[in-house]
Design an enzyme around this catalytic site. Structure first.
Site, short mmCIF file in Angstrom:
data_model
loop_
_atom_site.label_atom_id
_atom_site.label_comp_id
_atom_site.label_asym_id
_atom_site.label_seq_id
_atom_site.Cartn_x
_atom_site.Cartn_y
_atom_site.Cartn_z
N GLY A 11 0.78 -1.24 0.00
CA GLY A 11 0.00 0.00 0.00
C GLY A 11 0.81 1.28 0.00
N ASN A 13 1.75 3.01 -2.62
CA ASN A 13 1.12 3.94 -3.57
C ASN A 13 -0.16 4.53 -2.99
OD1 ASN A 13 2.49 4.29 -6.29
ND2 ASN A 13 2.66 2.08 -5.99
N ARG A 90 -4.73 -8.74 -9.00
CA ARG A 90 -5.65 -9.61 -9.75
C ARG A 90 -6.07 -8.89 -11.02
NH1 ARG A 90 -7.74 -13.80 -8.06
NH2 ARG A 90 -6.84 -14.45 -6.10
N LEU A 92 -8.82 -7.83 -13.46
CA LEU A 92 -10.28 -7.66 -13.39
C LEU A 92 -10.90 -8.22 -14.67
CD1 LEU A 92 -10.17 -4.06 -11.92
CD2 LEU A 92 -10.93 -6.12 -10.70
N HIS A 108 1.63 0.66 -13.14
CA HIS A 108 2.35 -0.58 -13.42
C HIS A 108 3.85 -0.30 -13.45
CE1 HIS A 108 2.91 -4.60 -14.95
NE2 HIS A 108 3.80 -4.10 -15.79
N ASP A 144 -2.92 -4.88 -18.68
CA ASP A 144 -2.07 -3.68 -18.68
C ASP A 144 -1.99 -3.04 -20.06
OD1 ASP A 144 -1.48 -3.99 -15.93
OD2 ASP A 144 0.08 -5.44 -16.39
C1 GAR Z 1 3.93 -1.27 -7.23
O1 GAR Z 1 5.25 -1.35 -7.72
C2 GAR Z 1 2.94 -1.31 -8.37
O2 GAR Z 1 3.36 -0.61 -9.51
C3 GAR Z 1 2.89 -2.79 -8.64
O3 GAR Z 1 2.90 -3.39 -7.37
C4 GAR Z 1 3.58 -2.54 -6.47
C5 GAR Z 1 2.66 -2.25 -5.30
O4 GAR Z 1 3.34 -1.57 -4.29
N1 GAR Z 1 1.73 -3.14 -9.39
C6 GAR Z 1 1.70 -4.13 -10.26
O5 GAR Z 1 2.65 -4.84 -10.51
C7 GAR Z 1 0.37 -4.31 -10.97
N2 GAR Z 1 0.48 -5.24 -12.03
P1 GAR Z 1 2.51 -0.87 -3.12
O6 GAR Z 1 1.53 -1.91 -2.58
O7 GAR Z 1 3.55 -0.50 -2.08
O8 GAR Z 1 1.81 0.32 -3.70
#
Ligand code: GAR
Length: 205
Positions: A11, A13, A90, A92, A108, A144
């Site tokens: 979490g 982001n 996941r 969607l 991403h 994506d």
């Molecule tokens: C982030 O690097 C995000 O870009 C990636 O997972 C991480 C989550 O970090 N998302 C993906 O790979 C989606 N396909 P966070 O939980 O600390 O935000």
């Protein structure tokens, strides 16, 4: 704009979005945070920020459709106008995407269309690229594959591990995601087919 966030894990982001809102830099209201995982840091961060949370563990449902139906109902209950995926791991389903009549954004950790799906940073290292980065895009029914709002490049260094590269990209994500969401919600993103153009960035007007 009433916003829901789906997050599966750490979490960070989500935290960056909360901080941008608190600093007055992002005109949205996070009304609900959902996760497919129990007991994650994303849920804890939401609770600490006073945001209601809901968990949708996939093994509590007969199938993915049922889980997604529950998420759709939760968004309806909360009168959501914008959905942000923040490390939601996941895909969607097409029925879900078809039923959501408001924008869904995702971040991403690669320069799409390179390295979609899981373990984008590992894919980049294994391929041997010298530059990777992150992408904020609209979610469509593909993996994506939706129209791109913002991207930023991050160098891949000789001694990088998956963790060190992920960390370098993450620092950029925390700046890029709130900025992309802001541009989108204030109407500075114009669409031409699948090409999105950013209108008049501040300072250039
Ligand atoms: C982030 O690097 C995000 O870009 C990636 O997972 C991480 C989550 O970090 N998302 C993906 O790979 C989606 N396909 P966070 O939980 O600390 O935000």
């Amino acid at each position: 704009m009433r916003t829901a966030i789906l997050a599966s894990g750490r979490g960070s982001n989500l935290q960056a979005l909360i901080e941008a809102i608190n600093l007055g830099r992002l005109p949205i209201e996070i009304v609900a945070v959902g996760s497919d995982q129990l007991g994650t840091r994303a849920l804890k961060r939401s609770e600490d920020a006073g945001i209601p949370t809901r968990v949708f563990p996939i093994n509590r449902y007969p199938d993915r459709r049922a889980q997604e139906e529950d998420i759709l109902n939760w968004m309806r209950e909360n009168q959501v106008q914008l959905l942000l995926l923040a490390g939601y791991m996941r895909v969607l389903g097409p029925d879900f995407i078809a039923q959501v009549n408001f924008p869904i954004l995702n971040i991403h950790p690669s320069l799409l269309p390179a390295f979609p799906g899981l373990h984008a940073q590992r894919q980049a290292l294994e391929y041997g690229v010298k530059v990777s980065g992150c992408t904020v895009h609209l979610v469509d029914e593909g993996l994506d594959s939706g129209p791109i709002i913002l991207q930023e490049a991050v160098p891949v260094l000789a001694g990088d591990t998956e963790e060190s590269l992920a960390q370098r990209i993450l620092e950029v994500e925390h700046r890029l995601y709130p900025e992309a969401v802001r541009l989108f919600v204030v109407g500075k993103v114009e669409r031409f087919g699948r090409r999105l153009r950013i209108l008049q960035q501040e300072g250039l007007e």
